[in-house]
Design a protein around this motif. Structure first.
Motif, PDB file in Angstrom:
ATOM      1  N   ASP A  70      -9.579  11.175   2.205  1.00 36.76           N
ATOM      2  CA  ASP A  70     -10.545  11.478   1.143  1.00 36.76           C
ATOM      3  C   ASP A  70      -9.987  11.111  -0.228  1.00 36.76           C
ATOM      4  O   ASP A  70     -10.672  10.475  -1.039  1.00 36.76           O
ATOM      5  N   ILE A  71      -8.745  11.501  -0.481  1.00 40.86           N
ATOM      6  CA  ILE A  71      -8.099  11.168  -1.755  1.00 40.86           C
ATOM      7  C   ILE A  71      -7.951   9.662  -1.903  1.00 40.86           C
ATOM      8  O   ILE A  71      -8.202   9.089  -2.975  1.00 40.86           O
ATOM      9  N   ARG A  72      -7.559   9.000  -0.821  1.00 44.37           N
ATOM     10  CA  ARG A  72      -7.285   7.559  -0.889  1.00 44.37           C
ATOM     11  C   ARG A  72      -8.486   6.772  -1.375  1.00 44.37           C
ATOM     12  O   ARG A  72      -8.348   5.792  -2.133  1.00 44.37           O
ATOM     13  N   GLU A  73      -9.661   7.151  -0.978  1.00 46.30           N
ATOM     14  CA  GLU A  73     -10.855   6.403  -1.365  1.00 46.30           C
ATOM     15  C   GLU A  73     -11.253   6.636  -2.820  1.00 46.30           C
ATOM     16  O   GLU A  73     -12.109   5.933  -3.349  1.00 46.30           O
ATOM     17  N   LYS A  74     -10.603   7.590  -3.483  1.00 41.73           N
ATOM     18  CA  LYS A  74     -10.926   7.897  -4.870  1.00 41.73           C
ATOM     19  C   LYS A  74      -9.942   7.267  -5.856  1.00 41.73           C
ATOM     20  O   LYS A  74     -10.113   7.397  -7.066  1.00 41.73           O
ATOM     21  N   ILE A  75      -8.917   6.604  -5.329  1.00 41.41           N
ATOM     22  CA  ILE A  75      -7.894   6.044  -6.209  1.00 41.41           C
ATOM     23  C   ILE A  75      -7.703   4.554  -5.922  1.00 41.41           C
ATOM     24  O   ILE A  75      -8.143   4.042  -4.888  1.00 41.41           O
ATOM     25  N   ILE A  76      -7.052   3.881  -6.866  1.00 46.09           N
ATOM     26  CA  ILE A  76      -6.724   2.463  -6.731  1.00 46.09           C
ATOM     27  C   ILE A  76      -5.208   2.351  -6.773  1.00 46.09           C
ATOM     28  O   ILE A  76      -4.564   2.801  -7.725  1.00 46.09           O
ATOM     29  N   LEU A  77      -4.636   1.763  -5.720  1.00 46.31           N
ATOM     30  CA  LEU A  77      -3.187   1.658  -5.609  1.00 46.31           C
ATOM     31  C   LEU A  77      -2.731   0.204  -5.730  1.00 46.31           C
ATOM     32  O   LEU A  77      -3.230  -0.672  -5.028  1.00 46.31           O
ATOM     33  N   GLN A  78      -1.780  -0.007  -6.598  1.00 48.41           N
ATOM     34  CA  GLN A  78      -1.156  -1.314  -6.774  1.00 48.41           C
ATOM     35  C   GLN A  78       0.348  -1.146  -6.620  1.00 48.41           C
ATOM     36  O   GLN A  78       0.932  -0.199  -7.139  1.00 48.41           O
ATOM     37  N   SER A  79       0.977  -2.051  -5.890  1.00 47.90           N
ATOM     38  CA  SER A  79       2.431  -2.032  -5.818  1.00 47.90           C
ATOM     39  C   SER A  79       2.951  -3.462  -5.891  1.00 47.90           C
ATOM     40  O   SER A  79       2.185  -4.430  -5.822  1.00 47.90           O
ATOM     41  N   LYS A  80       4.273  -3.566  -6.048  1.00 45.34           N
ATOM     42  CA  LYS A  80       4.906  -4.860  -6.245  1.00 45.34           C
ATOM     43  C   LYS A  80       6.104  -4.996  -5.312  1.00 45.34           C
ATOM     44  O   LYS A  80       6.741  -3.996  -4.964  1.00 45.34           O
ATOM     45  N   CYS A  81       6.407  -6.240  -4.946  1.00 48.91           N
ATOM     46  CA  CYS A  81       7.592  -6.496  -4.138  1.00 48.91           C
ATOM     47  C   CYS A  81       8.198  -7.831  -4.552  1.00 48.91           C
ATOM     48  O   CYS A  81       7.570  -8.614  -5.255  1.00 48.91           O
ATOM     49  N   GLY A  82       9.412  -8.088  -4.100  1.00 52.29           N
ATOM     50  CA  GLY A  82      10.054  -9.367  -4.377  1.00 52.29           C
ATOM     51  C   GLY A  82      11.405  -9.264  -5.056  1.00 52.29           C
ATOM     52  O   GLY A  82      12.117 -10.256  -5.180  1.00 52.29           O
ATOM     53  N   ILE A  83      11.778  -8.060  -5.525  1.00 51.72           N
ATOM     54  CA  ILE A  83      13.090  -7.874  -6.138  1.00 51.72           C
ATOM     55  C   ILE A  83      14.015  -7.193  -5.130  1.00 51.72           C
ATOM     56  O   ILE A  83      13.698  -6.128  -4.605  1.00 51.72           O
ATOM     57  N   ARG A  84      15.123  -7.849  -4.866  1.00 47.77           N
ATOM     58  CA  ARG A  84      16.159  -7.270  -4.020  1.00 47.77           C
ATOM     59  C   ARG A  84      17.462  -7.214  -4.814  1.00 47.77           C
ATOM     60  O   ARG A  84      17.586  -7.852  -5.860  1.00 47.77           O
ATOM     61  N   LYS A  85      18.432  -6.472  -4.324  1.00 45.26           N
ATOM     62  CA  LYS A  85      19.698  -6.348  -5.023  1.00 45.26           C
ATOM     63  C   LYS A  85      20.350  -7.716  -5.139  1.00 45.26           C
ATOM     64  O   LYS A  85      20.662  -8.362  -4.144  1.00 45.26           O
TER      65      LYS A  85
END
Length: 305
Positions: A70-85
């Motif tokens: 229910d919560i998930r459908e009310k929010i917009i999630l953005q994330s990023k990847c590609g940086i490693r140590k």
């Protein structure tokens, strides 16, 4: 909260994004209050990255918002990847593995947007295209974008990637505004004329890519904030004057300055302070005049030719 279309997508997003890079600085109760305040302000767009807190920030966020279908459908999630140590990595394997880990930490089946973080000069765009196709067809990612990329880097991806690039997250603030001021100094022999980003501002406008300014209150590269800073007396004087006119805080005006630009940007906030978050949300309702916008730009030390 005003909304805009994200890039060429049909996704309606609030004009500010809530950055979660520092959510691990809050305790459980504070994190819950912060996330709920964002929702109360209609700021339901949350920006993450797999490197924030080494992934801990995504876990803390999922707990704080009490993630559910229910919560998930009310929010917009953005994330990023590609940086490693010690490296950047846009390989197919790393992108796919990163997204699976992100989804597990956020306790969700999908991301609304995935951004590729710092550019990887060893990128093989065919691999990125394969990864994006798998993520899209599996339903794990709905939209794609980049972060800190110049026009030719985006063009290289677009040669192979079929999904639209809907966003580009770039460092931009009143004191870090070279992508704007460079355009005043075309063909001039001064420092301000140096094109440091390949005209990324105009490129994003021409291609309907939403610019997401990060560190909207910072000067330099994480050197500190310019608001109420003795290093910027004229700038703070001008911002305070404009803030008094509108009956808001200087925080509100700093975000309103970015929102005034016709590129229709979506600033990414970094604050974990609830009152500052509320002040930022108020910027949605303020439209600075041309005179006010330029007055603030010049007070930051920029010079018109």
């Amino acid at each position: 909260m005003r909304t805009i279309k994200l890039g060429t997508s049909s996704l309606e997003v609030p004009v500010i994004a809530v950055g979660c890079m520092r959510i691990n600085s809050l305790n459980k109760t504070e994190a819950e209050r912060f996330v709920q305040t964002a929702l109360d302000e209609k700021a339901n767009f949350f920006d993450h990255a797999d490197i924030y807190g080494a992934g801990e920030c995504e876990t803390i966020f999922a707990d704080a918002i009490h993630m559910s279908d229910d919560i998930r459908e009310k929010i917009i999630l953005q994330s990023k990847c590609g940086i490693r140590k010690g490296m950047f990595d846009f390989s197919k394997e790393h992108i796919l593995t990163s997204v699976d880990a992100i989804l597990k930490r956020l306790r969700t089946d999908y991301l609304d947007i995935l951004l590729l973080h710092r550019p990887d000069t060893l990128v093989e765009p065919e691999e990125v295209a394969e990864a994006f196709d798998i993520l899209e067809s599996s339903g794990k990612v709905r939209h794609f974008g980049v972060s800190n990329q110049n026009p030719m880097q985006i063009e290289l991806l677009k040669k192979f990637v079929k999904q639209p690039i809907v966003a580009n997250q770039l460092q931009l603030s009143i004191t870090n505004a070279n992508m704007m001021t460079n355009g005043f100094n075309v063909n001039m022999e001064n420092e301000a004329a140096v094109n440091r980003d390949g005209s990324i501002l105009d490129y994003c406008r021409l291609n309907d890519i939403t610019i997401q300014p990060w560190s909207p209150f910072q000067y330099g590269f994480f050197e500190g904030v310019f608001l109420d800073n003795d290093k910027f007396p004229e700038l703070n004087k001008k911002i305070d004057e404009v803030a008094a006119k509108y009956g808001v805080s200087n925080t509100t005006i700093a975000i309103a300055w970015l929102l005034r630009h016709p590129a229709r940007m979506q600033p990414v906030l970094g604050t974990m302070n609830i009152e500052r978050l509320k002040d930022c949300a108020k910027a949605s309702d303020i439209h600075l005049t041309r005179e006010e916008w330029y007055g603030i730009l010049l007070a930051a030390g920029n010079v018109l030719p």
